[in-house]
Design an enzyme around this catalytic site. Structure first.
Site, PDB file in Angstrom:
ATOM      1  N   ARG A   1      39.829  54.614 -10.535  1.00 22.02           N
ATOM      2  CA  ARG A   1      41.080  54.351  -9.549  1.00 22.02           C
ATOM      3  C   ARG A   1      42.280  54.619 -10.209  1.00 22.02           C
ATOM      4  O   ARG A   1      43.412  54.669  -9.265  1.00 22.02           O
ATOM      5  CB  ARG A   1      40.905  53.069  -8.900  1.00 22.02           C
ATOM      6  CG  ARG A   1      39.694  52.646  -7.997  1.00 22.02           C
ATOM      7  CD  ARG A   1      39.764  51.518  -7.585  1.00 22.02           C
ATOM      8  NE  ARG A   1      38.988  50.167  -8.380  1.00 22.02           N
ATOM      9  CZ  ARG A   1      38.837  49.222  -8.083  1.00 22.02           C
ATOM     10  NH1 ARG A   1      38.893  48.784  -6.766  1.00 22.02           N
ATOM     11  NH2 ARG A   1      38.621  48.330  -8.978  1.00 22.02           N
TER      12      ARG A   1
ATOM     13  N   GLU B   1      43.818  48.298 -11.167  1.00 21.66           N
ATOM     14  CA  GLU B   1      43.625  49.125 -12.332  1.00 21.66           C
ATOM     15  C   GLU B   1      44.780  50.184 -12.600  1.00 21.66           C
ATOM     16  O   GLU B   1      45.223  50.573 -13.573  1.00 21.66           O
ATOM     17  CB  GLU B   1      42.363  49.886 -12.435  1.00 21.66           C
ATOM     18  CG  GLU B   1      41.225  48.925 -12.414  1.00 21.66           C
ATOM     19  CD  GLU B   1      40.978  48.286 -11.129  1.00 21.66           C
ATOM     20  OE1 GLU B   1      39.990  47.333 -11.233  1.00 21.66           O
ATOM     21  OE2 GLU B   1      41.550  48.594 -10.126  1.00 21.66           O
TER      22      GLU B   1
ATOM     23  N   LYS C   1      34.171  28.787  -4.141  1.00 18.73           N
ATOM     24  CA  LYS C   1      33.097  29.763  -4.501  1.00 18.73           C
ATOM     25  C   LYS C   1      32.024  28.902  -5.423  1.00 18.73           C
ATOM     26  O   LYS C   1      32.219  28.166  -5.938  1.00 18.73           O
ATOM     27  CB  LYS C   1      33.858  30.786  -5.724  1.00 18.73           C
ATOM     28  CG  LYS C   1      32.979  31.833  -6.022  1.00 18.73           C
ATOM     29  CD  LYS C   1      33.890  32.743  -7.069  1.00 18.73           C
ATOM     30  CE  LYS C   1      32.703  33.986  -7.348  1.00 18.73           C
ATOM     31  NZ  LYS C   1      33.664  34.877  -8.176  1.00 18.73           N
TER      32      LYS C   1
END
Length: 645
Positions: free
Chosen positions: A414, A386, A298
């Site tokens: 969600r 979640e 990254k």
């Protein structure tokens, strides 16, 4: 700044190869040996552009070679690329005809910061949340097979190692071998989401290896047996399972993907663009679901981002030469709401050993990291999960703990089923801390937290509150751990508050009690949350017009303050409700229902987000667009006063 070997020395806006690429078809005209330079130019373009017009930086920098290789090998847009989340898709936008418009990225009326099918035919599916790419791409692959499309359409799902840990991704993986499809899954493994990844799957991916020679041999053998009519699609799965068992026995390795009958290739260096092109070329025409595992870094190509990828996920403005980021003054400046939450929760946890914190891959984004740093054993980062976060909180609460579950408002959507079934039905004392509630700005349609007031209000027994300022947020957090009222949701916005002197002693707030901020007789305005500050400005304009306006901060959407509403009803004046959520089902609906149920004939004007999806742009621009700014509220007050005469 230390330059990497493949960076371009000049910071001037000249990109010899990139400027010739207006579509992937132009990219495919280049010889493969030129792709490394294309990657370098894309990185320099992103550095120059995002240093001035901020966006998601480190993810796109890390996916450049992958992006170039995909568009080079596959016939996009006929072949489909489905991006998960879309943080990494800036290079994709540059290669698909949007280079000259990239300066408008995340601006009102400009390019979206995420893939958006309304913006380009190359953006095959709306992205912004995690873990949906495999399911969506599988649907496309099956649709292609059912319609007997010719030539064969390739479908590729690009998913990160954090996103693949989400429950929906596993559901897609499990279903991928149950029907005919030509799905290719690219696992972009950079050991990061926004913060450092957690969990057993992350550890598994970090150590997963597979023999390239074995994969090559098995593929060639399968092709030979099929050509000799000794194997067909009906017997393929049985043979794959048998081969996987033999491989596990010989290598003493268990591959989770091959255990699901998904052909696995890798891991490969995700920054060797020519090798990725060769591997994709080798496996693109294979039948059945396959997974290509690429290891990436990254922030690749920009040393500060490589060294601190979490901070460089979305760094804001920075100096492209030095990497110095634009900083804001701290002395005398109001804090971010998330920091008020984080510091207050730590204060409460120090004195209450039953308090635990839960976050879904966002410890720094929610400031749960503040408590995590001092009391790490009582903070749990469950990854991009979640639904699990809420049910996990329910389990903790069932056996005596007081969990605080900090999740962005739009991401909590969600977990709606889990809130109902695993918390609310049992009236468990779980506190849901909804960060980024309301209009959030440049992240746009997938990130605006505008639905929570409505979707939480409908749940029996759920307490729903929104503070107008930092002190009220502290008091609500304090209230949630001293009261015994079952589940409670506290929503607060992105960004800074208004009060730099917010660290005051905390006190409990009576559940379901609002506050009269000022009295008046001509019009009554009922607001919830930080919208009270905008209402205050509108009222000042109205008073200059000679209109007497009462202002009430409801604080609680559920339960409503019935004494306060009765006081408003007794005035007999027009009522205006103001909220930073969708009007349907929110504060305005609740107040209107209360008046109607009791026979009060009161004119109610509702101000909030209209029944449409809000695009990206700066918060003031979007508030004006939605008719929620001070001028719009002032106009509503004037019109209500006129209509009452």
């Amino acid at each position: 700044m230390e330059k990497t070997d493949n960076s371009i020395d000049s910071v001037s806006a000249h990109y010899p190869l990139l400027e010739t690429i207006d579509s992937p078809a132009d990219l495919r005209k280049l010889p493969a040996e030129k792709l490394t330079q294309v990657c370098a130019e894309i990185r320099q373009f992103l550095i120059n552009s995002l240093s001035n017009n901020p966006g998601h930086f480190a993810s796109s920098m890390g996916a450049v070679e992958l992006t170039v290789a995909l568009h080079y090998v596959f016939n996009t847009p006929y072949d489909r690329i489905v991006w998960d989340v879309g943080h990494q898709a800036y290079g994709h936008k540059l290669l698909t005809g949007r280079r000259d418009k990239f300066r408008t990225n995340r601006k009102l009326g400009g390019l979206s910061g995420f893939p958006n099918p309304e913006e380009s035919e190359y953006d095959t599916f709306t992205a912004g949340h995690a873990s949906n790419s495999i399911s969506a791409a599988l649907g496309m692959a099956v649709a292609s097979a059912l319609q007997h499309e010719s030539p064969k359409r390739n479908v590729v799902a690009v998913i990160g190692d954090a996103s693949i840990s989400g429950g929906l991704a596993f559901e897609g993986l499990n279903n991928a071998t149950m029907t005919r499809n030509n799905l290719l899954i690219i696992l972009n493994d950079n050991d990061m989401s926004i913060d450092r990844n957690v969990g057993a799957l992350n550890s598994y991916l970090a150590h997963l290896t597979t023999s390239k020679a074995y994969n090559t041999f098995r593929y060639r053998l399968y092709r030979l047996l099929k050509k000799m009519h000794l194997v067909n699609d009906g017997t393929k799965d049985f043979i794959l399972r048998f081969n996987n068992s033999i491989k596990s026995l010989v290598t003493r390795q268990q591959n989770i993907f091959e255990g699901l009958n998904i052909r696995y290739f890798g891991p490969f260096d995700g920054h060797d663009v020519e090798r990725i092109v060769r591997v994709l070329g080798d496996i693109k025409d294979m039948e059945g679901p396959r997974l290509l595992h690429l290891r990436t870094t990254k922030g690749k190509g920009y040393t500060p981002a490589e060294n601190d990828p979490a901070s460089w996920h979305a760094p804001g403005k920075f100096d492209p030469q030095t990497g110095n980021r634009q900083s804001e003054p701290h002395e005398g400046v109001p804090p971010k709401y998330q920091d008020v939450f984080g510091e207050t929760l730590l204060e409460l946890a120090r004195s209450n050993p039953k308090i635990v914190g839960i976050t879904a891959a966002m410890p720094s984004g929610t400031s749960m990291s503040i408590m995590q740093h001092e009391i790490p054993g009582r903070v749990f980062d469950v990854g991009i999960s979640e639904g699990h976060a809420v049910t996990f909180a329910g389990g903790l609460a069932k056996d005596g703990m007081r969990p605080y579950c900090a999740i962005y408002s739009s991401f909590l959507q969600r977990a709606y089923d889990h809130i109902i079934h695993d918390v609310a039905i049992q009236q468990l004392p779980v506190t849901l801390c909804l960060d980024r509630a309301g209009i959030v700005g440049e992240d746009g349609v997938t990130h605006h937290g505008v639905f929570d007031l409505s979707y939480l209000r409908s749940i029996p027994g759920m307490i729903v509150a929104a503070p107008r300022d930092e002190i009220t947020l502290r008091n609500l957090l304090y209230t949630s751990q001293v009261a015994d009222n079952g589940p409670m949701a506290i929503r607060y916005p992105r960004g800074k508050g208004k009060n730099p002197d917010w660290k005051v002693p905390m006190k409990a707030i009576a559940i379901g009690k609002g506050e009269r901020l000022q009295d008046g007789s001509d019009v009554a305005v009922l607001s919830i949350g930080p919208m009270a500050n905008i209402v205050k400005s509108a009222i000042e304009q109205a008073e200059a017009d000679g209109i007497s306006v009462a202002h009430y901060d409801m604080i609680f959407l559920k339960p409503l303050d019935e004494e306060l509403l009765a006081e408003v009803a007794a005035k007999g004046c027009p009522v205006i409700t103001v909220e930073d959520g969708i009007k349907e089902g929110g504060l305005g609906s609740a107040v209107t229902e209360w008046f109607n149920d009791r026979g009060h004939k009161i004119q109610v004007t509702r101000i909030g987000v209209p029944d449409s999806f809000v695009p990206h742009g700066k918060v003031p621009e979007l508030m004006k667009m939605c008719g929620m700014d001070a001028d719009a509220i002032h106009e509503a007050i004037v019109n209500a006063h006129k209509s009452d005469k």
